[in-house]
Design a protein around this motif. Sequence first.
Motif, PDB file in Angstrom:
ATOM      1  N   ASP A  35      -3.326   7.624  -7.029  1.00 59.23           N
ATOM      2  CA  ASP A  35      -2.125   6.619  -7.544  1.00 59.23           C
ATOM      3  C   ASP A  35      -2.675   5.914  -8.795  1.00 59.23           C
ATOM      4  OD1 ASP A  35       0.453   5.554  -8.341  1.00 59.23           O
ATOM      5  OD2 ASP A  35      -0.096   4.245  -6.877  1.00 59.23           O
ATOM      6  N   ASP A  82       0.710  -0.471  -0.372  1.00 55.64           N
ATOM      7  CA  ASP A  82       0.079   0.280  -0.295  1.00 55.64           C
ATOM      8  C   ASP A  82       0.760   1.500   0.293  1.00 55.64           C
ATOM      9  OD1 ASP A  82      -2.413   1.457   0.093  1.00 55.64           O
ATOM     10  OD2 ASP A  82      -3.252   0.497   1.886  1.00 55.64           O
ATOM     11  N   LYS A  83       0.120   2.307  -0.063  1.00 54.69           N
ATOM     12  CA  LYS A  83       1.133   3.677  -0.093  1.00 54.69           C
ATOM     13  C   LYS A  83       0.862   4.479   0.803  1.00 54.69           C
ATOM     14  CE  LYS A  83       1.565   7.568  -3.592  1.00 54.69           C
ATOM     15  NZ  LYS A  83       1.055   8.166  -4.742  1.00 54.69           N
ATOM     16  N   THR A  84       1.537   4.856   1.405  1.00 52.02           N
ATOM     17  CA  THR A  84       1.817   6.111   3.091  1.00 52.02           C
ATOM     18  C   THR A  84       1.781   7.361   1.842  1.00 52.02           C
ATOM     19  OG1 THR A  84       1.666   4.662   4.457  1.00 52.02           O
ATOM     20  CG2 THR A  84       1.994   6.841   5.170  1.00 52.02           C
ATOM     21  N   HIS A 140      -2.788   3.605   4.402  1.00 52.43           N
ATOM     22  CA  HIS A 140      -3.510   3.153   3.888  1.00 52.43           C
ATOM     23  C   HIS A 140      -4.383   3.952   2.447  1.00 52.43           C
ATOM     24  CE1 HIS A 140      -1.951  -0.268   6.058  1.00 52.43           C
ATOM     25  NE2 HIS A 140      -3.203   0.453   6.890  1.00 52.43           N
ATOM     26  N   THR A 141      -3.713   4.573   1.276  1.00 53.42           N
ATOM     27  CA  THR A 141      -4.620   5.130   1.113  1.00 53.42           C
ATOM     28  C   THR A 141      -4.776   4.841  -0.563  1.00 53.42           C
ATOM     29  OG1 THR A 141      -2.108   5.942  -0.523  1.00 53.42           O
ATOM     30  CG2 THR A 141      -2.834   7.395   0.946  1.00 53.42           C
ATOM     31  N   HIS A 142      -4.670   3.319  -0.620  1.00 52.12           N
ATOM     32  CA  HIS A 142      -5.290   2.459  -1.872  1.00 52.12           C
ATOM     33  C   HIS A 142      -6.330   1.779  -1.249  1.00 52.12           C
ATOM     34  CE1 HIS A 142      -0.442   1.578  -3.784  1.00 52.12           C
ATOM     35  NE2 HIS A 142      -1.149   2.728  -3.897  1.00 52.12           N
ATOM     36  N   ALA A 143      -6.533   1.748  -0.041  1.00 52.67           N
ATOM     37  CA  ALA A 143      -7.717   1.189   0.503  1.00 52.67           C
ATOM     38  C   ALA A 143      -8.686   2.037   0.989  1.00 52.67           C
ATOM     39  CB  ALA A 143      -7.315   0.481   1.759  1.00 52.67           C
ATOM     40  N   GLN A 144      -8.221   3.400   1.148  1.00 54.93           N
ATOM     41  CA  GLN A 144      -8.640   4.644   1.124  1.00 54.93           C
ATOM     42  C   GLN A 144      -9.381   5.487  -0.205  1.00 54.93           C
ATOM     43  OE1 GLN A 144      -7.474   8.978   2.362  1.00 54.93           O
ATOM     44  NE2 GLN A 144      -8.581   8.562   3.879  1.00 54.93           N
ATOM     45  N   PHE A 199      -1.614   2.695 -10.064  1.00 51.52           N
ATOM     46  CA  PHE A 199      -1.633   1.159  -9.083  1.00 51.52           C
ATOM     47  C   PHE A 199      -3.005   0.968  -9.379  1.00 51.52           C
ATOM     48  CE2 PHE A 199      -3.762  -0.743  -5.641  1.00 51.52           C
ATOM     49  CZ  PHE A 199      -2.568  -1.855  -5.486  1.00 51.52           C
TER      50      PHE A 199
END
Length: 237
Positions: A66, A1-3, A17-21, A69
């Motif tokens: 992103d 993931d990406k912070t 968790h920017t991807h999950a957000q 991604f």
Amino acid sequence: DKTWGGWEDSRYNAAVHTHAQFAGMITRLDQYVGEIFAKLKEKGLDRNTVVIFTSDNGPHEEGGADPEFFGRDGKLKGLKRQCYEGGIRIPFIAWWPEHIKAGAVNDTQFAFYDLLPTFCDLAGIRNFAKRYTNRKLAGDGFDGISIAPTLLGKDTEQKHHDYLYWEFHETDQIGVRKGDWKLVVVKGEPRLYNLASDIHEDHNVAAEHPKILTELLAAIRKEHRDSKDFEITLPKF
């Protein structure tokens, strides 16, 4: 993931968790659209209400977003606030069961400033330009063309723009599109592309087509308005 560390004093807060957000936001958006449709059906308005789903720009990287991604297809170059196709070409879905043919696809070129004339046209307001132009404001008016004929499947009645025009002072870019020809000016440097064969805008063909270049540069001269708040580098005419 990406912070993502966040931007102080902005709406983009820190996220671990920017991807999950981001995925959660898309899921929520999908749910909200469903709620709108459910409410229209509840009110008995679902068969005769125009619903449009679109975006105001291409993908962006702000707030930790992103696009790479999330499977951006790579067919288009550019991001939000750029005049390449990836920054300005967006999805547009119109739904109106009793009037718009399901599954129809159309390549009419238009922009957001065409939507007010379109809505007025569909609502039967013929003199909207006179009604809504601020006569006390110099230069106020409407550049839009109704795309109601396109939505209703009446392509032969559809009027078209001579070209479409964009400026973004944040990236110092200008864009002009006429048919398959696309001019992108980056910090004063003009770049000409033929989107019919180069949708990714990789091959600058300005030297091979001086007449087309001159024509699109003339559009910039006509459309640009100087502004101290939105300064941009003009090409050499």
